[in-house]
Design an enzyme around this catalytic site. Structure first.
Site, PDB file in Angstrom:
ATOM      1  N   LYS A  62       0.841  -1.211   0.000  1.00 47.73           N
ATOM      2  CA  LYS A  62       0.000   0.000   0.000  1.00 47.73           C
ATOM      3  C   LYS A  62       0.873   1.257   0.000  1.00 47.73           C
ATOM      4  O   LYS A  62       2.073   1.186   0.321  1.00 47.73           O
ATOM      5  CB  LYS A  62      -0.908  -0.021   1.232  1.00 47.73           C
ATOM      6  CG  LYS A  62      -0.165   0.000   2.556  1.00 47.73           C
ATOM      7  CD  LYS A  62      -1.085  -0.364   3.727  1.00 47.73           C
ATOM      8  CE  LYS A  62      -0.333  -0.353   5.042  1.00 47.73           C
ATOM      9  NZ  LYS A  62      -1.099  -0.958   6.137  1.00 47.73           N
ATOM     10  N   TYR A  78      14.036  31.332   6.168  1.00 52.31           N
ATOM     11  CA  TYR A  78      12.804  32.047   6.488  1.00 52.31           C
ATOM     12  C   TYR A  78      12.667  32.313   7.983  1.00 52.31           C
ATOM     13  O   TYR A  78      13.030  31.475   8.808  1.00 52.31           O
ATOM     14  CB  TYR A  78      11.590  31.236   6.041  1.00 52.31           C
ATOM     15  CG  TYR A  78      11.350  31.262   4.539  1.00 52.31           C
ATOM     16  CD1 TYR A  78      11.285  32.469   3.841  1.00 52.31           C
ATOM     17  CD2 TYR A  78      11.169  30.086   3.831  1.00 52.31           C
ATOM     18  CE1 TYR A  78      11.057  32.489   2.472  1.00 52.31           C
ATOM     19  CE2 TYR A  78      10.925  30.089   2.470  1.00 52.31           C
ATOM     20  CZ  TYR A  78      10.879  31.313   1.793  1.00 52.31           C
ATOM     21  OH  TYR A  78      10.644  31.327   0.445  1.00 52.31           O
TER      22      TYR A  78
HETATM   23  C1  PLP Z   1      -0.279  -1.882   6.906  1.00 48.16           C
HETATM   24  C2  PLP Z   1      -0.789  -3.182   7.409  1.00 48.16           C
HETATM   25  C3  PLP Z   1       0.074  -4.283   7.608  1.00 48.16           C
HETATM   26  C4  PLP Z   1       1.569  -4.178   7.505  1.00 48.16           C
HETATM   27  O1  PLP Z   1       2.123  -3.788   8.746  1.00 48.16           O
HETATM   28  P1  PLP Z   1       3.712  -3.660   8.970  1.00 48.16           P
HETATM   29  O2  PLP Z   1       3.845  -3.200  10.372  1.00 48.16           O
HETATM   30  O3  PLP Z   1       4.169  -2.612   8.002  1.00 48.16           O
HETATM   31  O4  PLP Z   1       4.300  -4.983   8.687  1.00 48.16           O
HETATM   32  C5  PLP Z   1      -0.504  -5.505   7.938  1.00 48.16           C
HETATM   33  N1  PLP Z   1      -1.838  -5.632   8.083  1.00 48.16           N
HETATM   34  C6  PLP Z   1      -2.680  -4.601   7.942  1.00 48.16           C
HETATM   35  C7  PLP Z   1      -4.127  -4.810   8.142  1.00 48.16           C
HETATM   36  C8  PLP Z   1      -2.195  -3.336   7.613  1.00 48.16           C
HETATM   37  O5  PLP Z   1      -3.035  -2.300   7.496  1.00 48.16           O
END
Ligand code: PLP
Length: 370
Positions: A40, A266
């Protein structure tokens, strides 16, 4: 004046590091446990297509994205692995179906919506995943809804539950071991009650990266790893055994000698109380280096030396202190990678590797290294 070939800001993606991390995580699991790679958010800010293709070639069993549009990008690039969409929304069911993506069903409402959609489309045994809330209190059916869920699914052949999952809230925090054990117990009670009421035995999965590291006895049929694949394990001893996939590099655009009493950037946030040498770098908050990293909170590495960010982060630039560092305009700068790691860079501003990695904006070119 000599014209040097200057680089620009790039995010290098090292696929051999990904392979190393994948093999490391796999080595902590039983051979029969399936592996879902979480890709993702552009594969945690890297490049979801390059990462997904590599995971497919390494033999991963599943991929997951958060939203349907992220799954479409993978399908259009030719990825054939099954893709779980963790947070589908009814408005995207048409596209989910068109691209053969598999929805995570997390509530009575989304189940009803999807069943209605599936019926209208004439679907038969379309793969769905059912998520339970065991303590994170984010998405999922409650344990008390097992009966209702089973009842709704009875006699419906439009969908088939191919997996049942939950998500741990604090798998990286061993002070919360008792809480995590309660989540595991809840998940097992849910599976025990639900499975006999389904036509086929679904795949069970609970663990994220830190779950794989700390609770491998709860690996069941599959695990879901994101951050570990990208080189971070939320624990120093694990980080040492993983390799960072992403390295953010930039270049020195200009060097200034600032005299005592002058200010930098800035709002004149930095005032020199001695003479300092600064380098201006072509990367700023529009690239994902937020203002919280300014004013000495984080450093970059130039020719092996630490150069702290001084003054406020600008939209397209930062200034770093290079006093005493042998460097020139055109020299390469490592913002994060081997040193500092993304985790170390993030810690300076009291955040976590996940945030800095996923925040590198799409303006920054991704360069894939095989
Ligand atoms: C993002 C996510 C993961 C991955 O988690 P990590 O800590 O990056 O390994 C696993 N399961 C779900 C439901 C997630 O949303």
């Amino acid at each position: 004046m000599q014209m040097t070939k200057m680089g620009e800001t790039v995010l290098e993606i090292d696929l051999s590091a990904l392979e190393h991390n994948y093999r490391f995580l796999r080595s902590r699991l039983k051979d029969t446990t399936k592996f879902l790679g979480v890709v993702k958010a552009f594969a945690y800010g890297s490049d979801s297509v390059a990462i997904a293709k590599k995971l497919e070639s390494l033999g991963a069993d599943y991929l997951a994205v958060a939203y349907v549009k992220e799954g479409i990008v993978l399908r259009e690039a030719g990825i054939r692995l099954p893709i779980l969409v963790l947070h589908p929304l009814p408005v995207s069911f048409d596209r989910l179906l068109a691209y053969e993506l598999e929805p995570n069903i997390y509530s009575v409402k989304i189940l009803a919506d999807f069943l209605q959609f599936a019926q209208k489309q004439g679907l038969k045994r379309y793969p769905i995943h059912v998520k339970f809330n065991t303590g994170l209190n984010r998405l999922g059916f409650s344990e008390a809804q097992v009966d209702e869920l089973a009842h709704v699914l009875e006699g419906r052949d439009e969908v088939e539950v191919v997996s049942v999952l939950s998500h741990l809230a604090a798998s990286e925090d061993l002070n919360e071991r008792e809480f995590t054990e309660q989540q595991i117990a809840s998940f097992e009670r849910i599976a025990h009650a639900l499975l006999p009421r389904l036509k086929r035995r679904p795949v069970l999965h609970l663990l994220n990266t830190s779950g794989i590291i700390n609770y491998d006895r709860a690996q069941y049929d599959m695990v879901r790893s994101g951050i570990g694949l990208y080189g971070f394990g939320n624990e120093a001893s694990i980080d040492r055994q993983l390799k960072p996939v992403a390295t953010l590099k930039t270049v020195i655009s200009q060097i200034h000698t600032i005299e005592k009493g002058q200010s930098i950037g800035y709002n004149r946030a930095y005032k020199a109380d001695e003479n300092v040498v600064t380098a201006t770098l072509p990367i700023g908050h529009a690239d994902g280096i937020g203002r919280q990293y300014g004013n000495g909170k984080a450093y970059v590495t130039i020719n092996g030396h630490k150069a702290p960010i001084i003054g406020n982060v600008c939209m397209d630039m930062i200034m770093v202190d290079v006093s005493g560092i042998d460097c020139q305009e055109g020299d390469e700068v490592v913002v994060f990678g081997e040193r500092p790691t993304a985790e170390e860079f993030a810690m300076g501003a009291k955040t976590i590797s996940y945030e800095i990695l996923t925040g590198i904006s799409q303006r920054v070119e991704r360069k894939i290294k095989n």
